[in-house]
Motif scaffolding. Sequence first.
Motif, PDB file in Angstrom:
ATOM      1  N   GLN A  58      35.629  40.437  29.264  1.00 24.57           N
ATOM      2  CA  GLN A  58      34.688  40.783  30.335  1.00 24.57           C
ATOM      3  C   GLN A  58      33.655  41.824  29.924  1.00 24.57           C
ATOM      4  OE1 GLN A  58      36.738  41.701  34.018  1.00 24.57           O
ATOM      5  NE2 GLN A  58      38.096  39.935  33.775  1.00 24.57           N
ATOM      6  N   TYR A  90      41.192  37.346  27.816  1.00 20.57           N
ATOM      7  CA  TYR A  90      40.001  37.080  28.619  1.00 20.57           C
ATOM      8  C   TYR A  90      39.601  38.286  29.471  1.00 20.57           C
ATOM      9  CZ  TYR A  90      39.578  32.221  27.282  1.00 20.57           C
ATOM     10  OH  TYR A  90      39.369  31.073  26.556  1.00 20.57           O
ATOM     11  N   ILE A  91      40.570  39.129  29.837  1.00 24.00           N
ATOM     12  CA  ILE A  91      40.235  40.376  30.539  1.00 24.00           C
ATOM     13  C   ILE A  91      39.397  41.267  29.636  1.00 24.00           C
ATOM     14  CG2 ILE A  91      41.206  42.548  31.424  1.00 24.00           C
ATOM     15  CD1 ILE A  91      43.521  40.900  32.556  1.00 24.00           C
ATOM     16  N   ALA A 103      35.825  35.476  33.467  1.00 20.13           N
ATOM     17  CA  ALA A 103      35.306  36.589  32.669  1.00 20.13           C
ATOM     18  C   ALA A 103      33.780  36.641  32.730  1.00 20.13           C
ATOM     19  CB  ALA A 103      35.771  36.453  31.218  1.00 20.13           C
ATOM     20  N   THR A 146      36.615  33.538  41.718  1.00 19.43           N
ATOM     21  CA  THR A 146      37.407  34.162  40.646  1.00 19.43           C
ATOM     22  C   THR A 146      38.872  34.269  41.037  1.00 19.43           C
ATOM     23  OG1 THR A 146      36.783  36.342  41.501  1.00 19.43           O
ATOM     24  CG2 THR A 146      35.518  35.488  39.642  1.00 19.43           C
ATOM     25  N   TYR A 173      32.699  37.960  36.252  1.00 18.34           N
ATOM     26  CA  TYR A 173      32.902  39.407  36.336  1.00 18.34           C
ATOM     27  C   TYR A 173      31.914  40.154  35.450  1.00 18.34           C
ATOM     28  CZ  TYR A 173      37.249  39.200  39.051  1.00 18.34           C
ATOM     29  OH  TYR A 173      38.176  39.016  40.044  1.00 18.34           O
TER      30      TYR A 173
END
Length: 305
Positions: free
Chosen positions: A254, A250-251, A15, A231, A18
């Motif tokens: 980001q 966790y997405i 995360a 990643t 990204y």
Amino acid sequence: MNKQVQVHGALFLVALIYGSNYSIAKEVMPVYVGPFGLIIIRVVSAALFFGLLSRVVVKEKITGWADNWRSVACGLTGIAINQLCFFGGLNLTAPINAALLMVISPVTVLLFSALLLKERVGSRKISGIVIACLGAVLLISSSQSANVPGNWLGDVLIILNATSFGMYLVLVKPLMAKYNAITVVSRIFAVGAVVVVPFGFNQVLAPDYSSFPGTIWAAILFMILGVTIITYLLNTWALKYANPSLVGIYIYLQPVLAILIAVGFGKDVFTWQKAFFALMIFGGVYLVSRNKPIPKKAVEHTSSS
């Protein structure tokens, strides 16, 4: 070290990488390398790495007409269109706009699952789609104001990027179930590399690379090794031990990290207006992603059978 701690550490690092990419990529393009030239550097490098890894470690091939054509479609949607729209959009719009709009990926996954896989979509998920899309439209509209950092065309390209990636996630699912993950990703990066080269060929040849400062080379290396290769490897490992809901958390982390990094380094500003539209997008995605709880009686019946 405890396995769960390692999983959380891996997912947080993914995360963070990204989230950092939104601001770091803006340092490189378009001053040093054009967005499409940057795509060639990233995708071709990843294609060579995963191609070598596939041949040396996995030694497996995708077979059959249907699977081969599906892998081509995955390369187009998951790499070529996805990357061209993402870097083209990020080049034009603000890092925070791009980070927030990318969160609608689960919405596009649901739409394509309903269209291609005939999955049932209930009223709650339809409401979530409407709310998330309305938030995205309002965020794009606000970018037309001279007082708000962003660019409506860049925002639209980020939406197309999220849409393409959503279609890719639906298309790639049967391949991931049938083949080793490295075999699949090696093929889709190879397809993506072939497609993106014509778009960025002039841009990748134009820069005077000898004049690049060390910080720019570090940023490019970060996008190749960090954003693309590390990643993927960390995500692949973590998914063996983490449940989907944990990965989902966790997405959604980001864009939060992307906002903190962009604001912290003075690359963007986070307004109350953006915060409101962000709540709409997150709220809609939550309604789309939340699974309906299983009734207690059904659970008891299942466990006893």
